[in-house]
Design a protein around this motif. Structure first.
Motif, PDB file in Angstrom:
ATOM      1  N   ALA A  10       0.834  -1.201   0.000  1.00  0.00           N
ATOM      2  CA  ALA A  10       0.000   0.000   0.000  1.00  0.00           C
ATOM      3  C   ALA A  10       0.869   1.251   0.000  1.00  0.00           C
ATOM      4  O   ALA A  10       0.559   2.240  -0.687  1.00  0.00           O
ATOM      5  CB  ALA A  10      -0.941  -0.010   1.202  1.00  0.00           C
ATOM      6  N   GLU A  11       1.976   1.212   0.746  1.00  0.00           N
ATOM      7  CA  GLU A  11       2.884   2.356   0.765  1.00  0.00           C
ATOM      8  C   GLU A  11       3.513   2.572  -0.606  1.00  0.00           C
ATOM      9  O   GLU A  11       3.708   3.707  -1.038  1.00  0.00           O
ATOM     10  CB  GLU A  11       3.952   2.162   1.838  1.00  0.00           C
ATOM     11  N   ARG A  12       3.837   1.480  -1.294  1.00  0.00           N
ATOM     12  CA  ARG A  12       4.412   1.616  -2.634  1.00  0.00           C
ATOM     13  C   ARG A  12       3.400   2.207  -3.606  1.00  0.00           C
ATOM     14  O   ARG A  12       3.747   3.006  -4.477  1.00  0.00           O
ATOM     15  CB  ARG A  12       4.907   0.264  -3.125  1.00  0.00           C
ATOM     16  N   LEU A  13       2.136   1.811  -3.464  1.00  0.00           N
ATOM     17  CA  LEU A  13       1.105   2.404  -4.302  1.00  0.00           C
ATOM     18  C   LEU A  13       0.986   3.899  -4.026  1.00  0.00           C
ATOM     19  O   LEU A  13       0.869   4.709  -4.961  1.00  0.00           O
ATOM     20  CB  LEU A  13      -0.239   1.722  -4.065  1.00  0.00           C
ATOM     21  N   ARG A  14       0.992   4.263  -2.773  1.00  0.00           N
ATOM     22  CA  ARG A  14       0.899   5.686  -2.447  1.00  0.00           C
ATOM     23  C   ARG A  14       2.087   6.461  -3.001  1.00  0.00           C
ATOM     24  O   ARG A  14       1.948   7.615  -3.431  1.00  0.00           O
ATOM     25  CB  ARG A  14       0.790   5.874  -0.936  1.00  0.00           C
ATOM     26  N   LEU A  15       3.256   5.845  -2.991  1.00  0.00           N
ATOM     27  CA  LEU A  15       4.429   6.499  -3.563  1.00  0.00           C
ATOM     28  C   LEU A  15       4.226   6.708  -5.065  1.00  0.00           C
ATOM     29  O   LEU A  15       4.549   7.776  -5.601  1.00  0.00           O
ATOM     30  CB  LEU A  15       5.682   5.656  -3.311  1.00  0.00           C
ATOM     31  N   ALA A  16       3.666   5.696  -5.749  1.00  0.00           N
ATOM     32  CA  ALA A  16       3.397   5.835  -7.178  1.00  0.00           C
ATOM     33  C   ALA A  16       2.406   6.958  -7.444  1.00  0.00           C
ATOM     34  O   ALA A  16       2.488   7.655  -8.465  1.00  0.00           O
ATOM     35  CB  ALA A  16       2.874   4.521  -7.757  1.00  0.00           C
ATOM     36  N   LEU A  17       1.475   7.165  -6.514  1.00  0.00           N
ATOM     37  CA  LEU A  17       0.467   8.206  -6.695  1.00  0.00           C
ATOM     38  C   LEU A  17       1.039   9.602  -6.551  1.00  0.00           C
ATOM     39  O   LEU A  17       0.398  10.580  -6.949  1.00  0.00           O
ATOM     40  CB  LEU A  17      -0.661   8.017  -5.677  1.00  0.00           C
ATOM     41  N   THR A  18       2.236   9.727  -5.980  1.00  0.00           N
ATOM     42  CA  THR A  18       2.856  11.041  -5.852  1.00  0.00           C
ATOM     43  C   THR A  18       3.543  11.482  -7.134  1.00  0.00           C
ATOM     44  O   THR A  18       3.983  12.632  -7.228  1.00  0.00           O
ATOM     45  CB  THR A  18       3.880  11.058  -4.705  1.00  0.00           C
ATOM     46  N   ALA A  19       3.641  10.575  -8.121  1.00  0.00           N
ATOM     47  CA  ALA A  19       4.245  10.957  -9.399  1.00  0.00           C
ATOM     48  C   ALA A  19       3.409  12.052 -10.044  1.00  0.00           C
ATOM     49  O   ALA A  19       2.185  12.096  -9.882  1.00  0.00           O
ATOM     50  CB  ALA A  19       4.335   9.748 -10.331  1.00  0.00           C
ATOM     51  N   PRO A  20       4.037  12.977 -10.789  1.00  0.00           N
ATOM     52  CA  PRO A  20       3.273  14.049 -11.436  1.00  0.00           C
ATOM     53  C   PRO A  20       2.176  13.483 -12.331  1.00  0.00           C
ATOM     54  O   PRO A  20       2.377  12.490 -13.022  1.00  0.00           O
ATOM     55  CB  PRO A  20       4.336  14.780 -12.262  1.00  0.00           C
ATOM     56  N   GLY A  21       1.009  14.091 -12.278  1.00  0.00           N
ATOM     57  CA  GLY A  21      -0.090  13.610 -13.094  1.00  0.00           C
ATOM     58  C   GLY A  21      -1.420  14.024 -12.496  1.00  0.00           C
ATOM     59  O   GLY A  21      -1.478  14.761 -11.504  1.00  0.00           O
ATOM     60  N   PRO A  22      -2.517  13.545 -13.069  1.00  0.00           N
ATOM     61  CA  PRO A  22      -3.843  13.878 -12.561  1.00  0.00           C
ATOM     62  C   PRO A  22      -4.035  13.370 -11.132  1.00  0.00           C
ATOM     63  O   PRO A  22      -3.282  12.525 -10.652  1.00  0.00           O
ATOM     64  CB  PRO A  22      -4.777  13.150 -13.545  1.00  0.00           C
ATOM     65  N   PRO A  23      -5.079  13.867 -10.451  1.00  0.00           N
ATOM     66  CA  PRO A  23      -5.327  13.449  -9.066  1.00  0.00           C
ATOM     67  C   PRO A  23      -5.503  11.935  -8.945  1.00  0.00           C
ATOM     68  O   PRO A  23      -6.068  11.293  -9.826  1.00  0.00           O
ATOM     69  CB  PRO A  23      -6.632  14.178  -8.710  1.00  0.00           C
ATOM     70  N   ALA A  24      -5.027  11.383  -7.844  1.00  0.00           N
ATOM     71  CA  ALA A  24      -5.136   9.945  -7.604  1.00  0.00           C
ATOM     72  C   ALA A  24      -5.207   9.709  -6.102  1.00  0.00           C
ATOM     73  O   ALA A  24      -4.575  10.415  -5.327  1.00  0.00           O
ATOM     74  CB  ALA A  24      -3.958   9.201  -8.216  1.00  0.00           C
ATOM     75  N   GLU A  25      -5.974   8.701  -5.723  1.00  0.00           N
ATOM     76  CA  GLU A  25      -6.173   8.419  -4.302  1.00  0.00           C
ATOM     77  C   GLU A  25      -6.383   6.930  -4.100  1.00  0.00           C
ATOM     78  O   GLU A  25      -7.054   6.271  -4.892  1.00  0.00           O
ATOM     79  CB  GLU A  25      -7.407   9.178  -3.779  1.00  0.00           C
ATOM     80  N   LEU A  26      -5.810   6.403  -3.019  1.00  0.00           N
ATOM     81  CA  LEU A  26      -6.056   5.033  -2.598  1.00  0.00           C
ATOM     82  C   LEU A  26      -6.820   5.067  -1.281  1.00  0.00           C
ATOM     83  O   LEU A  26      -6.357   5.634  -0.293  1.00  0.00           O
ATOM     84  CB  LEU A  26      -4.745   4.272  -2.410  1.00  0.00           C
ATOM     85  N   VAL A  27      -8.020   4.480  -1.280  1.00  0.00           N
ATOM     86  CA  VAL A  27      -8.847   4.402  -0.085  1.00  0.00           C
ATOM     87  C   VAL A  27      -8.812   2.966   0.428  1.00  0.00           C
ATOM     88  O   VAL A  27      -9.104   2.027  -0.326  1.00  0.00           O
ATOM     89  CB  VAL A  27     -10.304   4.805  -0.386  1.00  0.00           C
ATOM     90  N   GLU A  28      -8.449   2.780   1.685  1.00  0.00           N
ATOM     91  CA  GLU A  28      -8.451   1.456   2.302  1.00  0.00           C
ATOM     92  C   GLU A  28      -9.610   1.361   3.294  1.00  0.00           C
ATOM     93  O   GLU A  28      -9.752   2.220   4.168  1.00  0.00           O
ATOM     94  CB  GLU A  28      -7.131   1.193   3.001  1.00  0.00           C
ATOM     95  N   ILE A  29     -10.433   0.330   3.141  1.00  0.00           N
ATOM     96  CA  ILE A  29     -11.599   0.159   3.992  1.00  0.00           C
ATOM     97  C   ILE A  29     -11.231  -0.747   5.166  1.00  0.00           C
ATOM     98  O   ILE A  29     -10.838  -1.909   4.954  1.00  0.00           O
ATOM     99  CB  ILE A  29     -12.769  -0.434   3.192  1.00  0.00           C
ATOM    100  N   PRO A  30     -11.347  -0.257   6.392  1.00  0.00           N
ATOM    101  CA  PRO A  30     -10.940  -1.052   7.564  1.00  0.00           C
ATOM    102  C   PRO A  30     -11.707  -2.374   7.663  1.00  0.00           C
ATOM    103  O   PRO A  30     -12.916  -2.440   7.432  1.00  0.00           O
ATOM    104  CB  PRO A  30     -11.286  -0.130   8.744  1.00  0.00           C
ATOM    105  N   GLY A  31     -10.960  -3.429   7.972  1.00  0.00           N
ATOM    106  CA  GLY A  31     -11.559  -4.737   8.226  1.00  0.00           C
ATOM    107  C   GLY A  31     -11.935  -5.529   7.000  1.00  0.00           C
ATOM    108  O   GLY A  31     -12.331  -6.695   7.115  1.00  0.00           O
ATOM    109  N   ALA A  32     -11.826  -4.951   5.798  1.00  0.00           N
ATOM    110  CA  ALA A  32     -12.265  -5.627   4.578  1.00  0.00           C
ATOM    111  C   ALA A  32     -11.101  -6.372   3.928  1.00  0.00           C
ATOM    112  O   ALA A  32      -9.955  -5.919   3.963  1.00  0.00           O
ATOM    113  CB  ALA A  32     -12.850  -4.624   3.593  1.00  0.00           C
ATOM    114  N   GLY A  33     -11.409  -7.524   3.312  1.00  0.00           N
ATOM    115  CA  GLY A  33     -10.419  -8.299   2.581  1.00  0.00           C
ATOM    116  C   GLY A  33     -10.589  -8.117   1.084  1.00  0.00           C
ATOM    117  O   GLY A  33     -11.312  -7.235   0.617  1.00  0.00           O
ATOM    118  N   HIS A  34      -9.953  -9.007   0.307  1.00  0.00           N
ATOM    119  CA  HIS A  34      -9.927  -8.811  -1.140  1.00  0.00           C
ATOM    120  C   HIS A  34     -11.304  -8.910  -1.782  1.00  0.00           C
ATOM    121  O   HIS A  34     -11.643  -8.123  -2.656  1.00  0.00           O
ATOM    122  CB  HIS A  34      -8.995  -9.835  -1.798  1.00  0.00           C
ATOM    123  N   GLY A  35     -12.113  -9.886  -1.361  1.00  0.00           N
ATOM    124  CA  GLY A  35     -13.399 -10.096  -2.018  1.00  0.00           C
ATOM    125  C   GLY A  35     -14.554  -9.361  -1.372  1.00  0.00           C
ATOM    126  O   GLY A  35     -15.708  -9.757  -1.546  1.00  0.00           O
TER     127      GLY A  35
END
Length: 241
Positions: free
Chosen positions: A187-212
């Motif tokens: 998740a931290e690596r994804l957030r780092l990728a989102l800091t690259a110059p470009g349009p707005p981007a956001e990663l939302v993590e939902i507490p307690g939820a798994g993949h499915g």
């Protein structure tokens, strides 16, 4: 564009042919649509869930389509208990066909006069939605429980973090905080990728939820988390319509 050898198992639904046939839902409101949305299914194919996603978006005024990415095998949809079979089917897909199928859906929506086009993908479809965000031509992309952080599910496509760093459209990721495919360091690596110059981007993590968490019938389905993901999807789409 891919070649259609035979029709999908569409169970009487309305289906149109492009590169891959499309499940189509017209906007409920009269007049021109707010835009077009491509729904990219998860490993189980164009199931009732993918169809219902199109219906939800049509109720919000969107022209919604879902490509049958498994169409060369008759467009099958798998039950949640057939995960191993579905994964084998997914592994047999080719990157060039998948990208042509998405481009075909974009072309269809443009021909229908959709003023803007967004993409919403689930799991493997989340990776493909992120691929679409890295191309020119879409107004935004949402990836729910996206897969392929370090390595794409198919040869020929970049991993998720590289696609995000190269995004050309706004992007929203919605993931379960307990998703084993997205541990804390990922998740931290994804957030780092989102800091690259470009349009707005956001990663939302939902507490307690798994993949499915998003899909009834899957292990880990969480109704509250699923409702939260749809609230996030709708809010995001409102920003680009």
């Amino acid at each position: 564009m891919g070649h259609l050898s035979h029709g999908p198992a569409n169970r009487g639904r309305r289906v149109l042919q492009t590169a891959a046939p499309l499940f189509v839902r017209e906007p409920w409101a009269p007049g021109p649509p707010r835009g077009g949305v491509i729904v990219l299914h998860d490993v189980f194919g164009v199931t009732e869930y993918a169809e219902d996603a199109c219906r939800r978006l049509a109720r919000d005024g969107w022209l919604a389509v879902s490509p049958y990415l498994y169409y060369e095998h008759g467009g099958p949809a798998f039950d949640a208990g057939d995960l191993a079979v579905a994964r084998r089917e997914m592994a047999g897909l080719r990157a060039e066909d998948l990208t042509a199928d998405i481009e075909g859906a974009i072309s269809y929506l443009r021909e229908r006069g959709a003023p803007k086009i967004a993409v919403v993908g689930f799991s493997m479809g989340g990776h493909l939605a992120t691929w679409a965000a890295a191309q020119a031509g879409v107004a935004g992309a949402v990836a729910v429980s996206p897969s392929g952080l370090e390595r794409a599910p198919w040869d020929g496509l970049p991993p998720l973090e590289l696609l995000l760093a190269d995004r050309k459209a706004p992007w929203l990721g919605v993931a379960g905080e307990e998703d084993r495919r997205l541990p804390a360091d990922a998740a931290e690596r994804l957030r780092l990728a989102l800091t690259a110059p470009g349009p707005p981007a956001e990663l939302v993590e939902i507490p307690g939820a798994g993949h499915g968490f998003y899909r009834p019938g899957r292990t880990g389905f969480d109704p509250e988390a699923s409702a939260e993901s749809w609230r996030r999807i709708r809010d995001f789409l409102r920003t680009i319509s």
